[in-house]
Design a protein around this motif. Structure first.
Motif, PDB file in Angstrom:
ATOM      1  N   ASN A 122      13.257  94.447  42.700  1.00  0.00           N
ATOM      2  CA  ASN A 122      14.371  94.691  43.609  1.00  0.00           C
ATOM      3  C   ASN A 122      13.948  95.659  44.705  1.00  0.00           C
ATOM      4  O   ASN A 122      13.188  96.605  44.465  1.00  0.00           O
ATOM      5  N   SER A 123      14.421  95.429  45.923  1.00  0.00           N
ATOM      6  CA  SER A 123      14.187  96.349  47.034  1.00  0.00           C
ATOM      7  C   SER A 123      15.441  96.365  47.886  1.00  0.00           C
ATOM      8  O   SER A 123      16.389  95.611  47.637  1.00  0.00           O
ATOM      9  N   LYS A 124      15.440  97.209  48.933  1.00  0.00           N
ATOM     10  CA  LYS A 124      16.628  97.264  49.798  1.00  0.00           C
ATOM     11  C   LYS A 124      16.795  95.964  50.583  1.00  0.00           C
ATOM     12  O   LYS A 124      17.843  95.724  51.187  1.00  0.00           O
ATOM     13  N   TYR A 125      15.742  95.123  50.564  1.00  0.00           N
ATOM     14  CA  TYR A 125      15.821  93.825  51.233  1.00  0.00           C
ATOM     15  C   TYR A 125      16.136  92.703  50.249  1.00  0.00           C
ATOM     16  O   TYR A 125      16.053  91.527  50.576  1.00  0.00           O
ATOM     17  N   GLY A 126      16.457  93.065  49.025  1.00  0.00           N
ATOM     18  CA  GLY A 126      16.727  92.065  47.998  1.00  0.00           C
ATOM     19  C   GLY A 126      15.521  91.860  47.102  1.00  0.00           C
ATOM     20  O   GLY A 126      14.591  92.671  47.084  1.00  0.00           O
ATOM     21  N   LEU A 127      15.513  90.759  46.347  1.00  0.00           N
ATOM     22  CA  LEU A 127      14.396  90.468  45.445  1.00  0.00           C
ATOM     23  C   LEU A 127      13.148  90.100  46.238  1.00  0.00           C
ATOM     24  O   LEU A 127      13.196  89.282  47.165  1.00  0.00           O
ATOM     25  N   GLN A 128      12.028  90.722  45.865  1.00  0.00           N
ATOM     26  CA  GLN A 128      10.740  90.398  46.474  1.00  0.00           C
ATOM     27  C   GLN A 128       9.715  90.181  45.369  1.00  0.00           C
ATOM     28  O   GLN A 128       9.778  90.811  44.306  1.00  0.00           O
ATOM     29  N   TYR A 129       8.766  89.306  45.651  1.00  0.00           N
ATOM     30  CA  TYR A 129       7.712  89.025  44.674  1.00  0.00           C
ATOM     31  C   TYR A 129       6.498  89.888  45.010  1.00  0.00           C
ATOM     32  O   TYR A 129       5.898  89.748  46.081  1.00  0.00           O
ATOM     33  N   THR A 130       6.151  90.814  44.110  1.00  0.00           N
ATOM     34  CA  THR A 130       5.001  91.686  44.312  1.00  0.00           C
ATOM     35  C   THR A 130       3.764  91.040  43.695  1.00  0.00           C
ATOM     36  O   THR A 130       3.721  90.785  42.492  1.00  0.00           O
ATOM     37  N   VAL A 131       2.758  90.780  44.527  1.00  0.00           N
ATOM     38  CA  VAL A 131       1.556  90.066  44.092  1.00  0.00           C
ATOM     39  C   VAL A 131       0.549  91.039  43.491  1.00  0.00           C
ATOM     40  O   VAL A 131       0.133  92.006  44.138  1.00  0.00           O
ATOM     41  N   ASP A 132       0.171  90.781  42.253  1.00  0.00           N
ATOM     42  CA  ASP A 132      -0.900  91.549  41.616  1.00  0.00           C
ATOM     43  C   ASP A 132      -2.258  90.909  41.887  1.00  0.00           C
ATOM     44  O   ASP A 132      -3.266  91.601  42.069  1.00  0.00           O
TER      45      ASP A 132
END
Length: 747
Positions: free
Chosen positions: A70-80
């Motif tokens: 979750n971020s202030k821009y909504g759901l984001q996919y964090t790439v590992d």
């Protein structure tokens, strides 16, 4: 999941971090919340992805591994981590090769390669790259470039993905790759403290990484890194060396700060410390611990200065020439000023020090005239530590072609990698000598030709050098260098309150003279100060021009009245954004057409401290910015070179050394108490030629004037000069010039 690139939302060119919009058909991989907001008229899912160094090519699919956050821009996919899936078509492979990823392969060359090897192209590139020589136009030289670029691109991506949680920039990742090659990731996983051996990787950063990867508190490389960090930190605070007890104490505290369960023993620290001495990683002498280069700088500089002082003096009497020079130039010197001229002519090395209004420039003009009469045809070099100080020197003396010391010594790139230049000049005058640090002093005295006369001119009451050392103070304090102290402010009709108040401050007096050229604006707090500075700045720019108005602050950050915040506010007043295409983002800074900027590194075109204006922004070119500096000098910058620039509507007082402006605006607030000291405020107000405007509280100003306890710097230059001089003169009759040494400088 499998996805493809669609759009770049944000990209930080400095560290490779980016946020992309990507497209996928694998709906089962997405949270329901993400699927709710899809309205693109097809079966594909658009989503936001963040990571480091992600490919931005529409012709390629990526296999992504990571997590939803979750971020202030909504759901984001964090790439590992990610893996590129190149389309198994000739067109897809050609597009991949010509995407800019591989140097030396453009669209035409890519088509030729794919025409030759078809769907096996990537197999050939990875396992049989020498076969590319079969393609028309690819030479051995070009093949080597392609092969290296392909290998680098693969490993740098793997490395950046691994390092992404630690905020490591692309440039630093490249340093790791150069040091450890294709095995960089495995090396860091198994021996993280090996990073301490790479320039630019501080102990704290590496220690934090190691705790998450492979942490061994008593790793010898970790202990060595802590010791070096303490010494580097000492250097950054102006020290040439640190006492051994302080080094060991601080290093042990750092090593055990978060290691309560498995603390490092003092004996283990001592063992590594002793080994570092044997390897010459550090130098310990008289229980003073040096980084090797600083030890070299201090020791060799002392030897060279002692040799200069021991040179036989020439007996010429300059009194006749001094009288002629004064008559011809309409200048009449005081007794102290005349003594300064005679001393300079008589001795191979001498110093003139004094504050504003004491006649240093007048004396310098006469010295040049007298030297020209006495030694016709001899070469004179006027130099200063910064470009602005050098140009000020030329303007004030009327003597052309004053140079920066870096330029004269051919140190416009990394001084550590340069061969020593021999200076051919017969007489070298260095202005703003208080700015000289230990490194620059070493290169100067190492470069002197036999028989060269040297004169230092400076203000001993200004801030010491930004770099390690306290050269001017040590030279005066050793008692061997002839010194003239000009301490009388000449109260002529046009003498400004700036000079008179600077003299009063130097003596600890708070009863200052106020008027049109020296003003104090009372404010209650930081917020009111910031508002007042904006209003004052706009009025001052209308009177003096943007280039000649400078806001100076003690702090870069830490306050709304610090440089970073003031720059953003003042920029919007002086140069508001009109066209987004004329603005370029770089890290947390943005540069726009017309911005006032400062060069922060020495180059052949521009010197550290030079101020100029951005005259061109071109995001589509390799050279993205062009800056116009004074004297019609232009410098272009690539993305990688933008770290040499910073906004300059406001600068720190330290950065202003060697500069002069028509008008200086200075916030001086009680909340600055850590930085409130006499030398700092004195340096700030003496940057102004016509007007000083102080904004703040009188009690803060008085606090600064009364606080003259500047932090002591650990340096032994003066003592080393005394020892080297004694060694050279043992058994010889040598006249020692006893100078009037300010009490606080006596060794």
């Amino acid at each position: 999941m499998i996805a493809s690139y669609e759009k770049t939302i944000y990209k930080n060119e400095e560290n490779g971090f980016c946020i992309l919009r990507m497209v996928s058909e694998e709906k089962e991989e997405f949270p329901k919340e993400t699927l709710k907001h899809q309205n693109f008229g097809d079966d594909k899912v658009r989503f936001s992805v963040k990571g480091y160094y992600l490919p931005e090519r529409t012709n390629m699919m990526l296999e992504l591994n990571g997590k939803w956050e979750n971020s202030k821009y909504g759901l984001q996919y964090t790439v590992d981590s990610f893996r590129e899936i190149i389309p198994k078509t000739k067109e897809g492979i050609a597009a991949y090769l010509s995407s800019g990823l591989i140097q030396g392969v453009g669209p035409a060359t890519a088509i030729l390669i794919v025409s030759k090897f078809g769907l096996d192209t990537l197999e050939v590139l990875e396992h049989e790259p020498e076969r590319l020589l079969e393609v028309r136009g690819i030479t051995q030289k070009k093949l080597d470039k392609i092969r290296q670029s392909f290998a680098d691109s693969q490993s740098i991506r793997e490395l950046m993905t691994f390092l992404s949680p630690y905020g490591i920039s692309v440039n630093k990742a490249k340093k790791i790759q150069e040091a450890f090659g294709v095995n960089a990731v495995e090396t860091i996983k198994n021996r993280p403290f090996a990073l301490c051996e790479i320039s630019g990787f501080g102990f704290l950063t590496v220690d934090e990484m190691a705790r998450k990867i492979n942490f061994q508190p008593d790793d010898p490389l970790r202990i060595e890194g802590a010791i070096l960090y303490v010494l580097e930190d000492g250097k950054d605070h102006g020290n040439v060396y640190l006492p051994e007890s302080e080094v060991l104490k601080k290093a042990l505290e750092m090593l055990n700060e978060k290691c309560e369960d498995t603390p490092v023993d003092a004996s283990a620290l001592r063992e590594v410390y002793d080994l570092m001495q044997k390897k010459k990683t550090i130098i310990s002498e008289h229980e003073q611990v040096y980084l090797p280069k600083l030890y070299l700088y201090e020791k060799e500089t002392a030897k060279n200065i002692a040799a200069l002082l021991c040179r036989k003096k020439k007996p010429e009497d300059c009194k006749k020439f001094l009288e002629e020079a004064q008559k011809e130039n309409g200048i009449w010197l005081s007794e102290a000023q005349s003594q300064a001229v005679e001393m300079c002519m008589e001795h191979p090395f001498s110093i003139i020090t004094g504050g504003p209004g004491t006649g240093k420039t007048t004396v310098l003009k006469v010295i040049l005239a007298v030297y020209g009469k006495m030694f016709q045809g001899k070469e004179v070099l006027l130099a200063a530590p910064t470009g602005r100080a050098a140009r000020k020197m030329s303007e004030s003396t009327g003597y052309p072609n004053a140079s920066t010391l870096h330029s004269a010594l051919s140190l416009t790139s990394d001084a550590n990698e340069q061969d020593t230049t021999v200076l051919s000049a017969d007489f070298i005058i260095v202005d703003e000598a208080s700015m000289l640090d230990m490194q620059l002093a070493y290169y100067l005295f190492e470069a002197l030709a036999s028989g060269t006369k040297v004169l230092f001119v400076g203000d001993i009451d200004q801030l010491p050098s930004v770099g390690a050392g306290n050269v001017l103070s040590e030279l005066i304090g050793c008692g061997l260098v002839p010194v003239t102290v000009l301490d009388t402010v000449f109260r002529q009709q046009n003498t400004s309150r700036i000079a008179l108040n600077a003299h009063a401050m130097k003596n600890g007096e708070t009863k200052l003279l106020y008027g049109d050229d020296f003003q104090f604006i009372d404010v209650s707090d930081v917020a009111e100060a910031v508002q007042s500075i904006q209003e004052i700045y706009q009025r001052a720019v209308k009177t003096y021009g943007l280039e000649q108005v400078q806001v100076l602050s003690p702090f870069r950050l830490k306050s709304d009245a610090g440089v970073k915040n003031l720059n953003q506010m003042l920029r919007e007043l002086a140069n508001p954004l009109i066209n987004k295409t004329m603005e370029l983002s770089y890290g947390s800074t943005s540069f726009r057409f017309g911005d006032k900027v400062m060069q922060t590194k020495n180059t052949e075109v521009a010197s550290n401290g030079d101020i100029g204006f951005i005259g061109k922004v071109d995001k589509n070119n390799d050279e993205v910015l062009t800056v116009k500096f004074s004297d019609h000098r232009f410098k272009t910058y690539t993305i990688d070179e933008l770290n040499q620039l910073e906004l300059a509507y406001a600068t720190t007082i330290h950065k202003s050394q060697g500069s002069e402006y028509e008008c200086v605006i200075l916030p001086i607030l009680s909340s600055f108490y850590v930085m409130l000291q006499r030398a700092l405020i004195y340096t700030a107000i003496t940057r102004a030629k016509k007007k000083v405007i102080l904004v703040g509280q009188k009690k803060a100003l008085f606090m600064a004037i009364h606080k003259n306890s500047s932090v002591k710097r650990y340096t032994w230059l003066g003592k080393r000069i005394q020892d080297a001089y004694k060694k050279k003169t043992e058994g010889k009759k040598t006249a020692v010039v006893h100078t009037k040494i300010p009490e606080q400088l006596a060794l």
